[in-house]
Design a protein around this motif. Sequence first.
Motif, PDB file in Angstrom:
ATOM      1  N   PHE A 621       0.814  -1.227   0.000  1.00  0.00           N
ATOM      2  CA  PHE A 621       0.000   0.000   0.000  1.00  0.00           C
ATOM      3  C   PHE A 621       0.843   1.272   0.000  1.00  0.00           C
ATOM      4  CE2 PHE A 621      -3.001  -2.890   2.506  1.00  0.00           C
ATOM      5  CZ  PHE A 621      -3.589  -3.393   1.342  1.00  0.00           C
ATOM      6  N   GLN A 622       2.111   1.166  -0.334  1.00  0.00           N
ATOM      7  CA  GLN A 622       2.985   2.328  -0.420  1.00  0.00           C
ATOM      8  C   GLN A 622       2.986   2.862  -1.860  1.00  0.00           C
ATOM      9  OE1 GLN A 622       5.187   3.936   1.854  1.00  0.00           O
ATOM     10  NE2 GLN A 622       4.345   2.794   3.595  1.00  0.00           N
ATOM     11  N   ASP A 623       2.728   4.170  -2.011  1.00  0.00           N
ATOM     12  CA  ASP A 623       2.711   4.793  -3.331  1.00  0.00           C
ATOM     13  C   ASP A 623       4.120   5.260  -3.726  1.00  0.00           C
ATOM     14  OD1 ASP A 623       0.061   4.393  -3.854  1.00  0.00           O
ATOM     15  OD2 ASP A 623      -0.595   6.425  -3.394  1.00  0.00           O
ATOM     16  N   HIS A 624       5.035   4.304  -3.860  1.00  0.00           N
ATOM     17  CA  HIS A 624       6.389   4.633  -4.305  1.00  0.00           C
ATOM     18  C   HIS A 624       6.370   4.961  -5.795  1.00  0.00           C
ATOM     19  CE1 HIS A 624       7.740   3.469  -0.432  1.00  0.00           C
ATOM     20  NE2 HIS A 624       7.716   2.163  -0.627  1.00  0.00           N
ATOM     21  N   MET A 625       7.301   5.797  -6.218  1.00  0.00           N
ATOM     22  CA  MET A 625       7.258   6.261  -7.609  1.00  0.00           C
ATOM     23  C   MET A 625       7.527   5.150  -8.610  1.00  0.00           C
ATOM     24  SD  MET A 625      10.695   8.610  -8.129  1.00  0.00           S
ATOM     25  CE  MET A 625      10.464   9.605  -6.657  1.00  0.00           C
ATOM     26  N   ASP A 626       8.216   4.063  -8.227  1.00  0.00           N
ATOM     27  CA  ASP A 626       8.497   2.970  -9.157  1.00  0.00           C
ATOM     28  C   ASP A 626       7.586   1.767  -8.942  1.00  0.00           C
ATOM     29  OD1 ASP A 626      10.638   4.297 -10.460  1.00  0.00           O
ATOM     30  OD2 ASP A 626      11.958   3.814  -8.781  1.00  0.00           O
ATOM     31  N   HIS A 720       2.638  10.502 -12.121  1.00  0.00           N
ATOM     32  CA  HIS A 720       2.457  11.428 -10.986  1.00  0.00           C
ATOM     33  C   HIS A 720       3.648  12.375 -10.936  1.00  0.00           C
ATOM     34  CE1 HIS A 720       0.811  12.670  -7.165  1.00  0.00           C
ATOM     35  NE2 HIS A 720       1.879  12.294  -6.490  1.00  0.00           N
ATOM     36  N   THR A 721       3.657  13.353 -11.814  1.00  0.00           N
ATOM     37  CA  THR A 721       4.792  14.265 -11.927  1.00  0.00           C
ATOM     38  C   THR A 721       4.427  15.656 -11.423  1.00  0.00           C
ATOM     39  OG1 THR A 721       4.227  14.939 -14.187  1.00  0.00           O
ATOM     40  CG2 THR A 721       5.674  13.025 -13.931  1.00  0.00           C
ATOM     41  N   VAL A 722       5.458  16.403 -11.063  1.00  0.00           N
ATOM     42  CA  VAL A 722       5.273  17.791 -10.646  1.00  0.00           C
ATOM     43  C   VAL A 722       6.089  18.686 -11.568  1.00  0.00           C
ATOM     44  CG1 VAL A 722       7.131  17.614  -8.911  1.00  0.00           C
ATOM     45  CG2 VAL A 722       5.431  19.435  -8.741  1.00  0.00           C
ATOM     46  N   THR A 723       5.452  19.739 -12.042  1.00  0.00           N
ATOM     47  CA  THR A 723       6.135  20.778 -12.808  1.00  0.00           C
ATOM     48  C   THR A 723       6.052  22.066 -12.018  1.00  0.00           C
ATOM     49  OG1 THR A 723       5.652  19.758 -14.946  1.00  0.00           O
ATOM     50  CG2 THR A 723       6.134  22.115 -14.947  1.00  0.00           C
ATOM     51  N   PHE A 746       9.069  16.537 -12.861  1.00  0.00           N
ATOM     52  CA  PHE A 746       9.852  15.671 -12.006  1.00  0.00           C
ATOM     53  C   PHE A 746       8.965  14.521 -11.524  1.00  0.00           C
ATOM     54  CE2 PHE A 746      11.865  19.804 -11.628  1.00  0.00           C
ATOM     55  CZ  PHE A 746      13.226  19.514 -11.657  1.00  0.00           C
ATOM     56  N   ARG A 747       9.489  13.322 -11.562  1.00  0.00           N
ATOM     57  CA  ARG A 747       8.757  12.160 -11.060  1.00  0.00           C
ATOM     58  C   ARG A 747       8.664  12.253  -9.535  1.00  0.00           C
ATOM     59  NH1 ARG A 747      11.179   7.620 -11.314  1.00  0.00           N
ATOM     60  NH2 ARG A 747       9.466   6.241 -11.936  1.00  0.00           N
ATOM     61  N   THR A 748       7.507  11.881  -8.985  1.00  0.00           N
ATOM     62  CA  THR A 748       7.346  11.926  -7.534  1.00  0.00           C
ATOM     63  C   THR A 748       6.634  10.679  -7.037  1.00  0.00           C
ATOM     64  OG1 THR A 748       5.197  13.050  -7.592  1.00  0.00           O
ATOM     65  CG2 THR A 748       7.156  14.446  -7.566  1.00  0.00           C
ATOM     66  N   ALA A 762      -8.453  14.013  -8.665  1.00  0.00           N
ATOM     67  CA  ALA A 762      -8.993  12.942  -9.502  1.00  0.00           C
ATOM     68  C   ALA A 762      -9.735  13.471 -10.716  1.00  0.00           C
ATOM     69  CB  ALA A 762      -9.919  12.051  -8.671  1.00  0.00           C
ATOM     70  N   ALA A 763     -10.153  14.732 -10.658  1.00  0.00           N
ATOM     71  CA  ALA A 763     -10.800  15.329 -11.818  1.00  0.00           C
ATOM     72  C   ALA A 763      -9.784  15.741 -12.879  1.00  0.00           C
ATOM     73  CB  ALA A 763     -11.637  16.536 -11.396  1.00  0.00           C
ATOM     74  N   GLU A 764      -8.495  15.834 -12.482  1.00  0.00           N
ATOM     75  CA  GLU A 764      -7.430  16.202 -13.414  1.00  0.00           C
ATOM     76  C   GLU A 764      -6.221  15.312 -13.155  1.00  0.00           C
ATOM     77  OE1 GLU A 764      -6.779  20.545 -13.908  1.00  0.00           O
ATOM     78  OE2 GLU A 764      -8.123  20.700 -12.192  1.00  0.00           O
ATOM     79  N   PRO A 765      -6.367  14.008 -13.369  1.00  0.00           N
ATOM     80  CA  PRO A 765      -5.271  13.095 -13.025  1.00  0.00           C
ATOM     81  C   PRO A 765      -4.074  13.340 -13.939  1.00  0.00           C
ATOM     82  CG  PRO A 765      -6.945  11.964 -14.314  1.00  0.00           C
ATOM     83  CD  PRO A 765      -7.469  13.326 -14.040  1.00  0.00           C
ATOM     84  N   TYR A 766      -2.894  13.045 -13.456  1.00  0.00           N
ATOM     85  CA  TYR A 766      -2.483  12.618 -12.122  1.00  0.00           C
ATOM     86  C   TYR A 766      -1.404  13.590 -11.642  1.00  0.00           C
ATOM     87  CZ  TYR A 766      -4.946   8.462 -13.541  1.00  0.00           C
ATOM     88  OH  TYR A 766      -5.929   7.617 -13.986  1.00  0.00           O
ATOM     89  N   GLN A 767      -1.459  14.777 -12.238  1.00  0.00           N
ATOM     90  CA  GLN A 767      -0.436  15.778 -12.005  1.00  0.00           C
ATOM     91  C   GLN A 767      -0.499  16.315 -10.578  1.00  0.00           C
ATOM     92  OE1 GLN A 767       1.843  16.258 -14.588  1.00  0.00           O
ATOM     93  NE2 GLN A 767       0.607  14.496 -15.228  1.00  0.00           N
ATOM     94  N   VAL A 768       0.667  16.535 -10.019  1.00  0.00           N
ATOM     95  CA  VAL A 768       0.760  17.011  -8.637  1.00  0.00           C
ATOM     96  C   VAL A 768       0.329  18.477  -8.576  1.00  0.00           C
ATOM     97  CG1 VAL A 768       2.305  17.430  -6.707  1.00  0.00           C
ATOM     98  CG2 VAL A 768       2.610  15.391  -8.136  1.00  0.00           C
TER      99      VAL A 768
END
Length: 837
Positions: A621-626, A720-723, A746-748, A762-768
Amino acid sequence: MLRKILIGLLGIILLLVILGTVLGIFAVRRSFPQVSGEIQMAGLDGPVDIYRDQHGIPHIYASTSHDLFFSQGYVHAQDRFWQMDFWRHIGSGRLSEMFGESQLETDRFLRTLGWVGIAQQEVAAMTPDEQAILQAYADGVNAYRADHQGSALSLEYAILKLLNSGYVPEAWQPYHSLTWAKVMAWDLGESQMGAEIDVARMMGFLSPQQIAEITPPYPADHPVIVPGFTIAGHPFVANDLVWLVGVTPALDSLAERVERLDSARGAVSSALRESVGSNNWVVSGQRTASGMPLLADDLHLGVQMPSIWYEVGLHCVEKSPECPFAVTGFSFAGVPGVIVGHNDRIAWGFTNVGPDVIDLYIEKVNPNNPDQYEYNGQWVDMEVTTEVIEVSGGEPVELVVRRTRHGPLITDVYGPLEEFGLEAGIELPEQYAIAMRWTALEPNRLIGAVLGYNRAQNWEEFRQAVRDFVVPSQNTVYADVDGNIGYQTPGWIPMRNPGHDGRLPVPGWTDDNEWQGYIPFEELPYSFNPPEGYIATANNAVVGPDYPYSISYYWAHGYRARRIVELIEDAPGLIGAEYFQKMHGDNANLSAETLVPVLLQVPLSDTNLEDARTLLRSWDFQDHMDSVASTLYNVFWQQLLAQTFHDDLPEDFWPGGGGRWFEVMRNLVSQPDSAWWDDRTTPKVENRDQIFASAFTSAVAELESAQGKNPERWNWGDLHTVTFANQSLGQSGVTPIEALFNRGPFRTSGGSEIVNATGWDAAEPYQVKSIPSQRMIVDLSDLAASLSIHPTGQSGHAYHRNYIDMADLWRQIQYHPMLWDRAQIEASAQGVLRLVP
């Protein structure tokens, strides 16, 4: 001949490219600050030494308070003047001066609130010492501004000159430092008002039972911050009102009100963001390897570039009553002092309490005179003023502002109220307007509180400073070098009349719904050296329902808090900083604990889906990036919310996917035949298992399309990236301009309502969309061993080496040393600048 001409043309083009590159480099670099050598500076009492480490963090040593804060203003301006200038235009409602008529709607709203006038009142009411510090800070900003113009201040001014050639930044005034506090208070409190509007709108299309189901109460099995808190001598009054947890703001937020400029003029977006919350915790020496407290803090705010935070160390060469400061931590560019951090004896951190401090009053307006409203059966005059908004490239615009006894009328200037009269499920007068009462529209002493934190030497002095930290109210955790830990809820939190719980707009034409003052500070929740040996806050409920006052109905649902408490109580041994680091990076997705066991039992239609589902059987249940399983689950979660609720709710109310929806789904899975599961767009009636199967099928198809049919290649980090987008010109829609200022993706790892809170919608997946905007670990056994980080870098100058140098550290849950001792600071210095009179 033609060949010679072509060669000549190519040579000219190459020369122009080289010349353009050289000029571009010059234009970019000319704003970089001087960090070494000596600068003569009028107005100083004596020399000031400024050491900068490899990350560009300044550590200032001065002999007087005046010189210390003068120098802080100077270094803030060196690195972040554009950000400061932009922020003060937001706080003053003057964005149109910079960016033109597209900002008028935002300016109308901000000028209606009148933050400038309130800030000016606050300056006038300050103590002479506080006024002197604000003025010294402003003088330092202006000393830098006086010697730097245009692109020498920041590259953004070179771009702005193409759009607004006449713009010249004005001198910094003390009140400019205070308007940003109003912006932050709005950012952290506007969702309360949005919830009032949303609940009223939902009453128009949902039953009370349906509203209750999608706005569930705070879970009884999740932790409160101060369990069992009682008030000595106070008669017990059970709080039997339903805790209605905040409806996700469904209408346009103020951030969304800052419209894009047209393609010729670039764009600006507000610094305001929906914040998902924050974490902090402190453990006493009974749980640590050192035998002394450890304190952690991470504040969650919207993604922006540069960072909202600026790290700084402020040191009096010799501490004295005249110069009592030795403090380091996170500051706001534009504001003197340190907001969160530690001094030589204490450390502190914040999370948002989220009290209900905004009420909307429906006023009856005189049909024959729009400047009058009804009060106890009589028509009384409103306070009417006229604001003039200067507009770049256009004529000035006049704005008439009307105020009742409750506050400014915002019906015509606040976007979410545009359709209120058409959709609200409450009775409205024929002629009405909506006034806003908000604690931040009353003058306060916030700067005095910040400076009080910076000076405080013990729990009693700290609590005295906390008294003045009234807006925005923050869960404040504390630790000191004597081994104590503590917690305090501060703030002006209204006491309302019975029957008025603050959850809906209320009639304003009688005294029935008036505030009865604020909860006395002595009766606000606090804790000092609790027997558990720890205190943890994550925007969860501060107290249980036995507390006699109402603080909020809009707590986060306690999933982050639950996980933090679990990690502290289940620590494998005595705790050190490395374990706190593990906690900051914890990616446990507690919604999966509820939903995955159900999903594993649902019948699926083919072996491909069954094979994909096996990825979840051993998932931790860990949301690790890989993580492959994390990727599959999060896409399933987004599909599940959409297929469950999109057919039942208007698009404005579609689930965002945060902690409230964790709780909604936790309750709903135990009702497999609930009407929410039925897809109204089909002729048959669906149940829970059918919607689970359909959502999972869609999730696998989406991932196969996005990341390929081989599940081994699915990974959360690529989705799940952040810009980090510059909050003004970096959102222009003009690619070359955006490329100048933005960095990423950047991957997160992490996700919404996870301790590592890289929130997405969730309405705009999956960008941070929102992030831990800083992380800090303070070791009270050795302050020089403390750690900190923020997401981007110290510098606000694009292409400076400290513009984005912290991003990889931040996303990988790493830190830099939080330098403290002067010998340590001098040894780490990459540059030493001396300011001399």
